[in-house]
Design a protein around this motif. Structure first.
Motif, PDB file in Angstrom:
ATOM      1  N   GLY A 457      44.626  50.057  70.325  1.00  0.00           N
ATOM      2  CA  GLY A 457      43.999  50.550  69.103  1.00  0.00           C
ATOM      3  C   GLY A 457      44.810  51.627  68.396  1.00  0.00           C
ATOM      4  N   ARG A 458      46.110  51.566  68.531  1.00  0.00           N
ATOM      5  CA  ARG A 458      46.985  52.607  67.947  1.00  0.00           C
ATOM      6  C   ARG A 458      47.839  51.995  66.811  1.00  0.00           C
ATOM      7  N   VAL A 459      47.205  51.164  66.012  1.00  0.00           N
ATOM      8  CA  VAL A 459      47.926  50.479  64.933  1.00  0.00           C
ATOM      9  C   VAL A 459      48.436  51.461  63.890  1.00  0.00           C
ATOM     10  N   LYS A 460      47.623  52.446  63.538  1.00  0.00           N
ATOM     11  CA  LYS A 460      48.046  53.428  62.529  1.00  0.00           C
ATOM     12  C   LYS A 460      49.286  54.182  62.987  1.00  0.00           C
ATOM     13  N   GLU A 461      49.313  54.531  64.283  1.00  0.00           N
ATOM     14  CA  GLU A 461      50.490  55.226  64.818  1.00  0.00           C
ATOM     15  C   GLU A 461      51.721  54.334  64.709  1.00  0.00           C
ATOM     16  N   LEU A 462      51.527  53.036  64.989  1.00  0.00           N
ATOM     17  CA  LEU A 462      52.627  52.090  64.886  1.00  0.00           C
ATOM     18  C   LEU A 462      53.162  52.034  63.454  1.00  0.00           C
ATOM     19  N   VAL A 463      52.246  51.921  62.498  1.00  0.00           N
ATOM     20  CA  VAL A 463      52.660  51.842  61.087  1.00  0.00           C
ATOM     21  C   VAL A 463      53.352  53.125  60.649  1.00  0.00           C
ATOM     22  N   ASP A 464      52.825  54.272  61.074  1.00  0.00           N
ATOM     23  CA  ASP A 464      53.439  55.556  60.690  1.00  0.00           C
ATOM     24  C   ASP A 464      54.853  55.666  61.223  1.00  0.00           C
ATOM     25  N   ARG A 465      55.056  55.235  62.497  1.00  0.00           N
ATOM     26  CA  ARG A 465      56.394  55.334  63.083  1.00  0.00           C
ATOM     27  C   ARG A 465      57.354  54.353  62.401  1.00  0.00           C
ATOM     28  N   LEU A 466      56.842  53.154  62.103  1.00  0.00           N
ATOM     29  CA  LEU A 466      57.700  52.184  61.432  1.00  0.00           C
ATOM     30  C   LEU A 466      58.086  52.663  60.031  1.00  0.00           C
ATOM     31  N   ASN A 467      57.136  53.274  59.318  1.00  0.00           N
ATOM     32  CA  ASN A 467      57.446  53.813  57.986  1.00  0.00           C
ATOM     33  C   ASN A 467      58.446  54.961  58.076  1.00  0.00           C
ATOM     34  N   ALA A 468      58.306  55.788  59.119  1.00  0.00           N
ATOM     35  CA  ALA A 468      59.261  56.890  59.301  1.00  0.00           C
ATOM     36  C   ALA A 468      60.657  56.345  59.565  1.00  0.00           C
ATOM     37  N   TYR A 469      60.733  55.284  60.372  1.00  0.00           N
ATOM     38  CA  TYR A 469      62.030  54.681  60.674  1.00  0.00           C
ATOM     39  C   TYR A 469      62.645  54.076  59.421  1.00  0.00           C
ATOM     40  N   PHE A 470      61.840  53.295  58.669  1.00  0.00           N
ATOM     41  CA  PHE A 470      62.367  52.675  57.457  1.00  0.00           C
ATOM     42  C   PHE A 470      62.785  53.712  56.424  1.00  0.00           C
ATOM     43  N   SER A 471      62.102  54.839  56.364  1.00  0.00           N
ATOM     44  CA  SER A 471      62.502  55.905  55.434  1.00  0.00           C
ATOM     45  C   SER A 471      63.901  56.401  55.769  1.00  0.00           C
ATOM     46  N   GLU A 472      64.192  56.527  57.085  1.00  0.00           N
ATOM     47  CA  GLU A 472      65.527  56.959  57.497  1.00  0.00           C
ATOM     48  C   GLU A 472      66.558  55.884  57.149  1.00  0.00           C
ATOM     49  N   VAL A 473      66.185  54.608  57.339  1.00  0.00           N
ATOM     50  CA  VAL A 473      67.102  53.515  57.001  1.00  0.00           C
ATOM     51  C   VAL A 473      67.442  53.545  55.506  1.00  0.00           C
ATOM     52  N   VAL A 474      66.405  53.678  54.663  1.00  0.00           N
ATOM     53  CA  VAL A 474      66.623  53.697  53.208  1.00  0.00           C
ATOM     54  C   VAL A 474      67.510  54.862  52.807  1.00  0.00           C
ATOM     55  N   HIS A 527      63.921  61.947  69.702  1.00  0.00           N
ATOM     56  CA  HIS A 527      63.683  63.280  70.247  1.00  0.00           C
ATOM     57  C   HIS A 527      62.355  63.841  69.749  1.00  0.00           C
ATOM     58  N   ALA A 528      62.094  63.648  68.445  1.00  0.00           N
ATOM     59  CA  ALA A 528      60.837  64.156  67.883  1.00  0.00           C
ATOM     60  C   ALA A 528      59.641  63.405  68.467  1.00  0.00           C
ATOM     61  N   TRP A 529      59.759  62.082  68.638  1.00  0.00           N
ATOM     62  CA  TRP A 529      58.645  61.306  69.195  1.00  0.00           C
ATOM     63  C   TRP A 529      58.414  61.654  70.664  1.00  0.00           C
ATOM     64  N   ALA A 530      59.520  61.861  71.385  1.00  0.00           N
ATOM     65  CA  ALA A 530      59.382  62.209  72.807  1.00  0.00           C
ATOM     66  C   ALA A 530      58.630  63.523  72.956  1.00  0.00           C
ATOM     67  N   TRP A 537      62.513  54.387  70.663  1.00  0.00           N
ATOM     68  CA  TRP A 537      62.908  53.061  70.224  1.00  0.00           C
ATOM     69  C   TRP A 537      64.418  52.905  70.389  1.00  0.00           C
ATOM     70  N   LYS A 538      64.819  51.649  70.475  1.00  0.00           N
ATOM     71  CA  LYS A 538      66.244  51.321  70.545  1.00  0.00           C
ATOM     72  C   LYS A 538      66.532  50.264  69.499  1.00  0.00           C
ATOM     73  N   GLN A 539      67.629  50.450  68.790  1.00  0.00           N
ATOM     74  CA  GLN A 539      67.941  49.539  67.686  1.00  0.00           C
ATOM     75  C   GLN A 539      69.288  48.877  67.888  1.00  0.00           C
ATOM     76  N   VAL A 540      69.499  47.821  67.140  1.00  0.00           N
ATOM     77  CA  VAL A 540      70.792  47.182  67.044  1.00  0.00           C
ATOM     78  C   VAL A 540      71.126  47.051  65.555  1.00  0.00           C
ATOM     79  N   VAL A 541      72.372  47.326  65.185  1.00  0.00           N
ATOM     80  CA  VAL A 541      72.832  47.246  63.789  1.00  0.00           C
ATOM     81  C   VAL A 541      73.935  46.207  63.708  1.00  0.00           C
ATOM     82  N   ILE A 542      73.771  45.262  62.807  1.00  0.00           N
ATOM     83  CA  ILE A 542      74.713  44.153  62.642  1.00  0.00           C
ATOM     84  C   ILE A 542      75.412  44.286  61.292  1.00  0.00           C
ATOM     85  N   LEU A 543      76.724  44.046  61.261  1.00  0.00           N
ATOM     86  CA  LEU A 543      77.513  44.051  60.031  1.00  0.00           C
ATOM     87  C   LEU A 543      78.222  42.708  59.900  1.00  0.00           C
ATOM     88  N   SER A 544      78.059  42.054  58.767  1.00  0.00           N
ATOM     89  CA  SER A 544      78.773  40.805  58.502  1.00  0.00           C
ATOM     90  C   SER A 544      79.325  40.838  57.089  1.00  0.00           C
TER      91      SER A 544
END
Length: 634
Positions: A457-474, A527-530, A537-544
């Protein structure tokens, strides 16, 4: 449909329509004012043109300052007549001598720009002496008369005619009217002789022709004797341009002998009149400057103009001129609106205005014609200003709207660059083939992580973290002037090299720096989430690298700017290889080739890529490759 089209047309050309109406109203109300502006412009053009040579058969004999100074010291002269010149008015014997000597020197006709409305203050003998000369040279001399306008509650006009004491026979003396009619601004532009017709209509037939016309008739000159209010004086230059002799040179015997032998007065039409300031016969006129133009020189200008059959022919604006100017504004404004850029609109219309001004000036100088072109010229200039201002406002609004739209998926710098050239936005965004670098970021194990968070039941937390991650990506992509193409679940797709095209090496470097920055930013997030007790989270970045089709793609109701092509497919297939090799940043050989040789690249080997055949794959080794946080279960 037609109504909507008409409304759009009105909105687009609203500023020009308003200006056209304003020009029609102002031109109707200020028609006379526009006419005065044209007249002043013509005077400025004539003065700018400079002096020109007048005919040599028109001569002025001036009662000037020099003559008055000589007269003041005439008591030292041996000439009894000159000794009587100590004060004005001079005895009429003086004018007798002047007339006799002018005729003796060869003058064909002589006109006096002086009033003889009262008997001489020197007695009847003085009048009789002058009258005898007038009788002797009757067919060669004309005397000036003037009409005075009365002042007071009841205005009246009175003719200051010649005194009867000068009439020595039944044959009437030749008279010429001296009046000149100034325009509303006080400047005399009309030929003085043309005033005679108007004055004669108000008084009676006793009003004679103008002095210049009378002299031309006496001399049987082949000259223009017409009377037209539209024919204005065409001056020769400032005071003194027309050949001028001091009256003292005629009165003094030695000076007169020299002038007579020079032949200057031979067959000349001579005007005798005052030029000294004390006589207050100085008038505002073209070339007059601050000192004013002597009345006798205005008469001489008319005389010379008529002899040369020249004048400044003024064509006043017709009654409907304001509507013609309004129509010009409408046509010019609508035509200029086809050019989107403000500056070209302004330049074209200002240039057209300048052409009309130059045309009016040229007609004045070389054609002796004053056509009312300043009104249309001003209308075109106003149209240019209003049209360019309207275009500027529309362009800025279009840029802001485009920047807001592009800002959703382009970096601020790229969005601003496209917004600054909105006329090229359709070409940039409409679809084209480009060589780009594709960056794809993806969270490892996100599907399992989503399932766990949903069950808890932690969907809002999931969305908040995903939005925070995408903000950093943008932010990271935009910092390198890349374009965020889309978000697909937990993955983000970015493009370097579209819609603004750049070199392949520039795009590869920007994408590689972004990949490193994404690792750093995710590390900070972890670090902030911990600290908050959340799993990292762990990510992979692909360049083509490759060729893609970029542009707005979709339906008429929904479109997105995106890229499609092999480079996008390559990125999605390299993701599997990255996970197999447990590498954080993986790239195709084409990307690696465009990076500097000192970058720390690891050759992962050759892998079969569906649709691409065997391809070498590289990994970028960085300080952030080592994961300091436990990975989410795969």
């Amino acid at each position: 449909m037609k109504e909507r089209t008409a409304l759009r047309w009105i909105r687009r050309h609203g500023a020009i329509l308003l200006l056209s109406g304003a020009v029609a109203a102002a031109g109707g109300i200020g028609r006379d004012w526009l006419g005065r502006i044209d007249l002043r412009f013509a005077g400025w053009v004539q003065e700018t043109r400079g002096s020109r040579t007048p005919p040599n058969d028109v001569v002025i004999v001036a009662i000037d300052d020099f003559s008055l100074q000589q007269a003041a010291n005439a008591d030292l002269s041996d000439d009894p007549l000159l000794q009587s010149l100590s004060q004005w008015p001079w005895p009429r014997r003086v004018h007798q001598r002047v007339l006799n000597r002018l005729i003796e020197a060869g003058a064909s006709t002589v006109g006096f720009d002086l009033l003889f409305e009262a008997p001489s203050s020197y007695g009847p003998d003085d009048d009789m002496a002058f009258a005898s000369a007038l009788k002797r040279h009757h067919d060669q001399v004309a005397l000036g008369v003037q009409v005075l306008n009365g002042r007071g509650p009841v205005a009246s006009m009175a003719l200051l005619d010649l005194t009867a004491t000068l009439q020595s026979s039944n044959k009437p003396l030749n008279r010429g009217l001296l009046n000149g009619s100034p325009d509303e601004d006080g400047v005399i532009r009309q030929r003085p002789g043309d005033s005679a017709v108007e004055i004669r209509q108000q008084l009676n037939s006793a009003v004679p022709d103008g002095l210049a016309v009378t002299l031309l008739k006496l001399g049987n000159a082949d000259a223009d004797l017409s009377t037209r209010s539209s024919n204005l004086l065409d001056p020769y230059g400032p005071p003194g341009t027309i050949a001028t002799l001091s009256i003292w040179e005629i009165l003094d015997t030695r000076a007169f002998t020299s002038i007579k032998s020079s032949g200057l007065l031979s067959n000349a039409t001579v005007l005798v009149g005052p030029t000294a300031a004390v006589f207050q016969d100085l008038h505002p006129a073209v070339f007059s400057g601050a000192q004013g133009m002597p009345g006798v020189e205005l008469l001489a200008t008319e005389l010379a103009n008529r002899l040369e059959d020249r004048s400044l022919h003024w064509v006043p604006a017709p009654e409907s001129w304001n509507f013609l100017m309004a129509g010009l504004v409408l046509v010019a404004g609508i035509t200029a609106s086809k050019q989107e850029r403000p500056l070209p609109r302004l330049n074209v219309l200002l240039a057209s205005s300048a052409v009309l001004v130059a045309a009016e000036a040229g007609l004045v100088v070389w054609g002796g014609l004053l056509v009312p072109l300043l009104g249309p010229a001003a209308s075109l200039a106003l149209t240019g200003i209003v049209s360019s201002a309207d275009a500027t406002i529309r362009l800025q609004w279009q840029r802001r709207r485009l920047r807001r739209t592009l800002g959703r998926y382009l970096s601020p710098a790229v969005a601003a660059e496209i917004a600054d050239q909105p006329e090229e936005a359709d070409e940039l965004l409409g679809g084209k083939t480009m060589d780009v670098v594709i960056l794809m970021s993806d969270i490892r194990g996100f599907t399992a992580f989503t399932q766990t968070m949903t069950e808890q039941g932690r969907v809002k937390e999931l969305v908040d973290r995903l939005n925070a991650y995408f903000s950093e990506v943008v932010d990271a992509v935009h910092a390198e002037e890349g374009t965020v193409d889309k978000f697909i679940g937990d993955a983000a797709l970015a493009v370097f090299g579209a819609p603004i095209e750049k070199s392949s090496s520039t795009n590869a470097l920007a994408a590689a720096r972004t990949a490193i920055e994404l690792q750093r930013r995710l590390d900070d997030l972890n670090h902030a989430w911990a600290a908050e007790g959340h799993s990292p989270w762990k990510q992979v970045v692909i360049l083509s690298y490759g060729s893609v089709v970029s542009g707005n793609i979709g339906s008429t109701s929904r479109m997105d700017y995106t890229v499609i092509g092999d480079a996008v497919n390559m990125a999605s297939r390299l993701e599997t290889i990255a996970k197999q090799c447990d590498q954080g940043i993986v790239m195709s050989a084409a990307v690696a080739e465009h990076l500097p040789g000192d970058w720390p690249l690891l050759d992962l080997g050759t892998f079969p890529i569906r649709g691409q055949g065997e391809q070498r794959v590289f990994a970028l080794q960085t300080d952030t490759n080592k994961d300091t946080h436990p990975a989410i279960d795969q």
